[in-house]
Design a protein around this motif. Structure first.
Motif, mmCIF file in Angstrom:
data_model
loop_
_atom_site.group_PDB
_atom_site.id
_atom_site.type_symbol
_atom_site.label_atom_id
_atom_site.label_comp_id
_atom_site.label_asym_id
_atom_site.label_seq_id
_atom_site.Cartn_x
_atom_site.Cartn_y
_atom_site.Cartn_z
ATOM 1 N N TYR A 14 0.887 -1.166 0.000
ATOM 2 C CA TYR A 14 0.000 0.000 0.000
ATOM 3 C C TYR A 14 0.920 1.209 0.000
ATOM 4 O O TYR A 14 1.474 1.539 1.053
ATOM 5 C CB TYR A 14 -0.902 0.004 1.227
ATOM 6 N N TYR A 17 4.116 0.954 2.040
ATOM 7 C CA TYR A 17 3.944 -0.027 3.117
ATOM 8 C C TYR A 17 3.866 -1.449 2.549
ATOM 9 O O TYR A 17 3.034 -1.730 1.686
ATOM 10 C CB TYR A 17 2.680 0.301 3.927
ATOM 11 N N ALA A 19 2.675 -4.838 2.793
ATOM 12 C CA ALA A 19 1.629 -5.521 3.568
ATOM 13 C C ALA A 19 1.703 -7.039 3.474
ATOM 14 O O ALA A 19 1.356 -7.735 4.427
ATOM 15 C CB ALA A 19 0.253 -5.047 3.101
ATOM 16 N N PRO A 38 -1.936 -10.954 14.741
ATOM 17 C CA PRO A 38 -2.245 -9.629 15.289
ATOM 18 C C PRO A 38 -2.870 -8.699 14.253
ATOM 19 O O PRO A 38 -2.714 -8.891 13.046
ATOM 20 C CB PRO A 38 -0.890 -9.094 15.769
ATOM 21 N N SER A 39 -3.557 -7.675 14.746
ATOM 22 C CA SER A 39 -4.132 -6.649 13.887
ATOM 23 C C SER A 39 -3.029 -5.996 13.059
ATOM 24 O O SER A 39 -1.952 -5.714 13.566
ATOM 25 C CB SER A 39 -4.839 -5.615 14.764
ATOM 26 N N GLY A 40 -3.303 -5.822 11.774
ATOM 27 C CA GLY A 40 -2.326 -5.183 10.888
ATOM 28 C C GLY A 40 -1.291 -6.128 10.306
ATOM 29 O O GLY A 40 -0.396 -5.701 9.582
ATOM 30 N N SER A 41 -1.426 -7.440 10.574
ATOM 31 C CA SER A 41 -0.409 -8.387 10.097
ATOM 32 C C SER A 41 -0.618 -8.789 8.639
ATOM 33 O O SER A 41 0.235 -9.462 8.063
ATOM 34 C CB SER A 41 -0.372 -9.621 10.998
ATOM 35 N N GLY A 42 -1.767 -8.420 8.039
ATOM 36 C CA GLY A 42 -1.990 -8.694 6.624
ATOM 37 C C GLY A 42 -3.033 -9.768 6.340
ATOM 38 O O GLY A 42 -3.200 -10.165 5.183
ATOM 39 N N LYS A 43 -3.777 -10.195 7.370
ATOM 40 C CA LYS A 43 -4.753 -11.276 7.186
ATOM 41 C C LYS A 43 -5.828 -10.903 6.173
ATOM 42 O O LYS A 43 -6.137 -11.674 5.269
ATOM 43 C CB LYS A 43 -5.414 -11.609 8.541
ATOM 44 N N SER A 44 -6.398 -9.712 6.365
ATOM 45 C CA SER A 44 -7.477 -9.285 5.479
ATOM 46 C C SER A 44 -6.940 -9.078 4.057
ATOM 47 O O SER A 44 -7.581 -9.485 3.075
ATOM 48 C CB SER A 44 -8.100 -7.997 6.017
ATOM 49 N N THR A 45 -5.759 -8.504 3.947
ATOM 50 C CA THR A 45 -5.155 -8.325 2.627
ATOM 51 C C THR A 45 -4.946 -9.673 1.952
ATOM 52 O O THR A 45 -5.248 -9.841 0.765
ATOM 53 C CB THR A 45 -3.810 -7.577 2.764
HETATM 54 P P1 ADP Z 1 -5.205 -7.432 9.317
HETATM 55 O O1 ADP Z 1 -6.361 -7.982 8.562
HETATM 56 O O2 ADP Z 1 -4.237 -8.485 9.763
HETATM 57 O O3 ADP Z 1 -5.609 -6.534 10.457
HETATM 58 P P2 ADP Z 1 -4.784 -5.822 6.963
HETATM 59 O O4 ADP Z 1 -4.511 -6.752 5.837
HETATM 60 O O5 ADP Z 1 -6.159 -5.250 7.082
HETATM 61 O O6 ADP Z 1 -4.354 -6.532 8.315
HETATM 62 O O7 ADP Z 1 -3.764 -4.617 6.912
HETATM 63 C C1 ADP Z 1 -2.344 -4.831 6.881
HETATM 64 C C2 ADP Z 1 -1.685 -3.491 6.898
HETATM 65 O O8 ADP Z 1 -1.939 -2.809 5.690
HETATM 66 C C3 ADP Z 1 -2.179 -2.572 8.020
HETATM 67 O O9 ADP Z 1 -1.071 -1.834 8.500
HETATM 68 C C4 ADP Z 1 -3.171 -1.675 7.329
HETATM 69 O O10 ADP Z 1 -3.259 -0.413 7.947
HETATM 70 C C5 ADP Z 1 -2.588 -1.568 5.936
HETATM 71 N N1 ADP Z 1 -3.656 -1.392 4.932
HETATM 72 C C6 ADP Z 1 -4.679 -2.209 4.708
HETATM 73 N N2 ADP Z 1 -5.455 -1.757 3.715
HETATM 74 C C7 ADP Z 1 -4.882 -0.608 3.303
HETATM 75 C C8 ADP Z 1 -5.207 0.343 2.305
HETATM 76 N N3 ADP Z 1 -6.295 0.189 1.518
HETATM 77 N N4 ADP Z 1 -4.406 1.398 2.153
HETATM 78 C C9 ADP Z 1 -3.332 1.549 2.923
HETATM 79 N N5 ADP Z 1 -2.950 0.692 3.894
HETATM 80 C C10 ADP Z 1 -3.726 -0.376 4.079
#
Ligand code: ADP
Ligand code: ADP
Length: 230
Positions: A14, A17, A19, A38-45
């Protein structure tokens, strides 16, 4: 037979960053995988890369052997095998629960409306909200809305079902009814990939647990090994 989901050397940024960092992952047909960390580790991505809601900067994503990073008709139809349930339900607020569940099967799947309705009713029944079919999402509890979202995903009959923190937006008393629906689905031989913090569900319903940290998969284990004392 090809893997249901295969990620090869996937990198996602991103802006600056980083991810996802060189993700290599194969998920077999019928496998049930929980992704935690943990939160922010990239699971959702990571899970969003499995249906092209996020497009990796490099690497490959294959669904049932088809590279879905290619812009082709073949790639688009491979993505029809993938359904997703979101944290925030994402139901259409001005359509009834039943209409939410028939929209894609008619418009994308090409079903006749009456066939889509009977199919949708069977899935609403499976998640025990057939009696809510003609209500609007705003008239339902959070747990009922999430079960409607699960029925909507099922109505496309995806072979691969993704869940991105499906219980995180729910009040505690509604979490169990959603996890019960997911546990029932997990026994049906569909490929499931779930981002969740619900470790009881992981222990009971998963074949495999991935633990992420700082954009990498740092543990990939059976529930027995994952929960074993170190
Ligand atoms: P998780 O699901 O583990 O909490 P995410 O995959 O949501 O993690 O996010 C991983 C990292 O990427 C986080 O630091 C988040 O802030 C960043 N991030 C996620 N989506 C975006 C985006 N659309 N733009 C910028 N940064 C993003
Ligand atoms: P999650 O609950 O999966 O960790 P977040 O609350 O981190 O999700 O993010 C919710 C939404 O905001 C997602 O669509 C994500 O892509 C986006 N997002 C997350 N972090 C950032 C960021 N730093 N910049 C822009 N968008 C972001």
């Amino acid at each position: 037979i090809p893997a249901a989901v295969c990620l090869r050397q996937v990198e996602k940024y991103y802006g600056a960053y980083h991810a996802l960092r060189s993700i290599d992952l194969e998920i077999a047909p019928r496998e049930r995988v929980v992704i935690c960390g943990p939160s922010g580790s990239g699971k959702s991505t990571l899970i969003r890369c499995m249906n092209m809601l996020e497009v990796p900067n490099s690497g490959a994503v294959l669904i049932e052997g088809t590279n879905v990073m290619e812009a082709s008709h073949h790639a688009a139809s491979a993505l029809h095998s993938v359904g997703m349930v979101f944290q925030q339900f994402n139901l259409f607020p001005h359509k009834t629960v039943l209409e939410n569940c028939t929209l894609a099967p008619v418009l994308v799947g090409g079903l006749a409306p009456q066939d889509a309705e009977s199919r949708a009713m069977s899935y609403l029944d499976k998640v025990r909200i057939a009696d809510q079919a003609n209500k609007y999402p705003g008239q339902l509890s959070g747990g009922q809305q999430q079960r409607a979202a699960i029925a909507r995903a099922l109505a496309m009959e995806p072979r691969i079902l993704l869940f991105d923190e499906p219980t995180s937006a729910l009040d505690p008393e509604m979490i169990k009814e959603v996890l019960d629906a997911m546990t029932a689905l997990a026994s049906e031989g569909r490929t499931m990939v779930c981002v969740t913090h619900e470790m009881g569900f992981a222990r009971e319903a998963a074949d495999r647990i991935l633990f992420m940290d700082q954009g990498r998969i740092i543990e990939d284990a059976s529930p027995a090994d994952f929960f074993a004392a170190p």
